[in-house]
Design an enzyme around this catalytic site. Structure first.
Site, short mmCIF file in Angstrom:
data_model
loop_
_atom_site.label_atom_id
_atom_site.label_comp_id
_atom_site.label_asym_id
_atom_site.label_seq_id
_atom_site.Cartn_x
_atom_site.Cartn_y
_atom_site.Cartn_z
N LYS A 1 -8.72 -1.99 14.07
CA LYS A 1 -7.48 -1.92 13.29
C LYS A 1 -6.22 -1.83 14.12
CE LYS A 1 -7.88 -0.98 8.96
NZ LYS A 1 -7.24 -1.85 7.97
N HIS B 1 8.00 -14.57 -6.87
CA HIS B 1 6.81 -13.93 -7.46
C HIS B 1 5.68 -13.83 -6.44
CE1 HIS B 1 8.70 -14.61 -11.46
NE2 HIS B 1 9.11 -15.72 -10.87
N GLU C 1 5.01 1.29 6.93
CA GLU C 1 4.62 1.85 5.64
C GLU C 1 5.42 3.11 5.34
OE1 GLU C 1 -0.01 0.62 5.04
OE2 GLU C 1 0.41 1.93 6.73
N SER D 1 -6.95 3.00 13.79
CA SER D 1 -7.76 3.76 12.84
C SER D 1 -8.65 4.71 13.62
CB SER D 1 -8.61 2.80 12.01
OG SER D 1 -9.73 3.48 11.48
#
Ligand code: ARG
Length: 459
Positions: A285, A158, A292, A279
């Protein structure tokens, strides 16, 4: 439209531009040209063996087919706006070269058996490329698992602290899923190695063709058993999409773990700059965009499966133009895998794991609560009672703002577990899980050996 379609004999009009735009498949099936050339050459040889072409004509036809294939490959072939698909374009190219002899090529065959022969050949070659990429990825996982065999980190359920595992154990969990994908791919390939050529439009042909000889010329294991099945069946495409969906799902789960491990709250891993992006606005970043996209692109094969399933559901046997919709889902899914597999392999090969950060996180005492309960069980306490006891202890400690780690040797004596402090030791807890399949060094070693054996037969 300039040229006339292959089938124009009984037609008084050419297709309306809108009908042509809807029905043409050349824009996407041109990538079947190499397979169409091989299938056409095999068919020329079948016509020769049937006594329908002499050796010189067969040779001239084969040469012309190959020439057209080379022109398509080098982008020098002059497609005609009337070409419906790659099959008609190639036949037209051959006929323009050879005239009357070119018109002999299509005897005893139909685009119905040809297209599915091409697609099986293409799929089998694609399956081999995907399997090779998969083996490369498994080798990376094996190497990283070997390196991380003793690296302890919290196992979560979980998404919350559960029990200690090792990096080797976790990476091998991904490897076993991928190994099943490899097996599925191989089983699929064995089932798919069936040549439809000779099935014709639906009912074979009155010409004395030998589909078995054609099958073996094309490298298929055998020829079709039933011509109607041969032209109607797209099971192989659905099966490949199902294998691709499961594989892409596995890749997305690897990506999800790497994204999570490399985020600021965990910092278990640092992505290589070559597998991250920055970024446009925020200079600090380092974003996991490739991961992704591996995660998101898993949607493609899964939806491709659903798309083809809907095309096929309720479709009566025999060729219908609906079947033309089989190609794009297949092409897109294989393209997706061929983009994702090397990227995730590269990402895994270059990621820096932070063993310190993982080990520190694995010191959280709650990870060992189950071990404490099991130590009571080993003394004869029923598990439910042990679970209640440890749960009650945790509640009391929590009320006090303390954890299991704050218990003194005297406290442990009261619990009846003088070995308490050792139970909270990560190395001890992992090595205590020596059973088959677990996270201990020797268990993961056996898992690595299983993977190594599987890879040895595939290299
Ligand atoms: N382009 C078609 C396809 O991809 C080839 C078969 C056409 N056959 C026909 N009878 N219209 O399926």
């Amino acid at each position: 439209m300039s040229g006339k379609p292959l089938w124009s004999g009984r037609f008084s009009k050419e297709p309306d531009a809108s009908a042509h735009r809807l029905t043409e498949s050349l824009s996407f099936d041109v990538r079947l040209a190499p397979q169409d050339v091989e299938a056409s050459v095999a068919h020329v040889r079948a016509l020769e063996a049937a006594g329908l072409l002499d050796a010189a004509d067969a040779k001239a036809l084969e040469d012309a087919v190959r020439e057209v294939g080379e022109e398509i490959a080098s982008s020098s072939f002059a497609f005609d706006p009337s070409d419906e698909d790659v099959h008609s374009a190639i036949e037209r190219g051959v006929t323009e070269r050879l005239g009357g002899l070119g018109e002999r090529l299509h005897a005893g065959r139909s685009r119905n058996d040809l297209v599915v022969t091409d697609l099986r050949l293409w799929s089998l070659a694609a399956g081999e490329r995907v399997a090779a990429d998969l083996v490369d990825l498994l080798e990376v996982l094996r190497d990283r698992a070997r390196e991380g065999i003793d690296g302890i980190l919290p196992g979560t359920t979980h998404g919350r602290l559960a029990q200690p595992v090792t990096l080797g154990h976790h990476l091998m969990a991904h490897a076993f899923g991928l190994l099943r994908d490899l097996e599925r791919l191989e089983e699929w390939a064995a089932r798919t190695s069936v040549s439809p050529l000779g099935a014709g439009a639906i009912a074979t042909s009155t010409l004395p063709l030998d589909p078995e000889a054609t099958a073996s010329r094309l490298g298929f294991a055998k020829a079709f058993d039933n011509s109607m099945d041969a032209v109607s069946d797209r099971d192989f495409a659905m099966e490949l999409l199902s294998v691709a969906s499961i594989l892409a799902m596995h890749l997305s789960r690897i990506a999800a773990d790497l994204i999570r491990w490399s985020d600021e709250s965990m910092q278990f891993a640092r992505l290589d700059d070559a597998f991250a992006t920055g970024s446009s606005m925020m200079p600090q970043k380092q974003n996991p965009d490739p991961l992704e996209l591996v995660r998101a692109k898993a949607a493609r094969p899964a939806s491709a499966f659903a798309r083809l399933a809907q095309v096929l559901d309720g479709l009566p046997l025999g060729y219908h133009r609906d079947l033309q919709e089989d190609k794009e889902p297949l092409f897109d899914s294989v393209d997706t895998l061929e983009a994702s597999l090397p990227a995730i392999a590269g990402c895994l090969a270059t990621v820096t794991f932070d063993a310190e950060a993982m080990r520190t996180a694995a010191e959280a005492p709650e990870l060992y609560a189950t071990d404490v309960a099991e130590a009571l069980v080993a003394q004869g306490v029923p598990f439910r009672e042990a679970h209640r006891k440890v749960g009650g202890l945790l509640r009391l400690l929590e009320e006090d703002g303390r954890t299991l780690g704050d218990l003194t040797p005297e406290d442990w004596d009261v619990v009846g577990l003088p070995q308490g402090p050792q139970l909270l030791d990560p190395e001890h807890a992992v090595s205590a899980r020596g059973m088959h399949g677990g996270p201990s060094h020797q268990s993961v070693q056996l898992q690595l050996e299983t993977l190594e054996r599987a890879l040895a037969t595939r290299r």
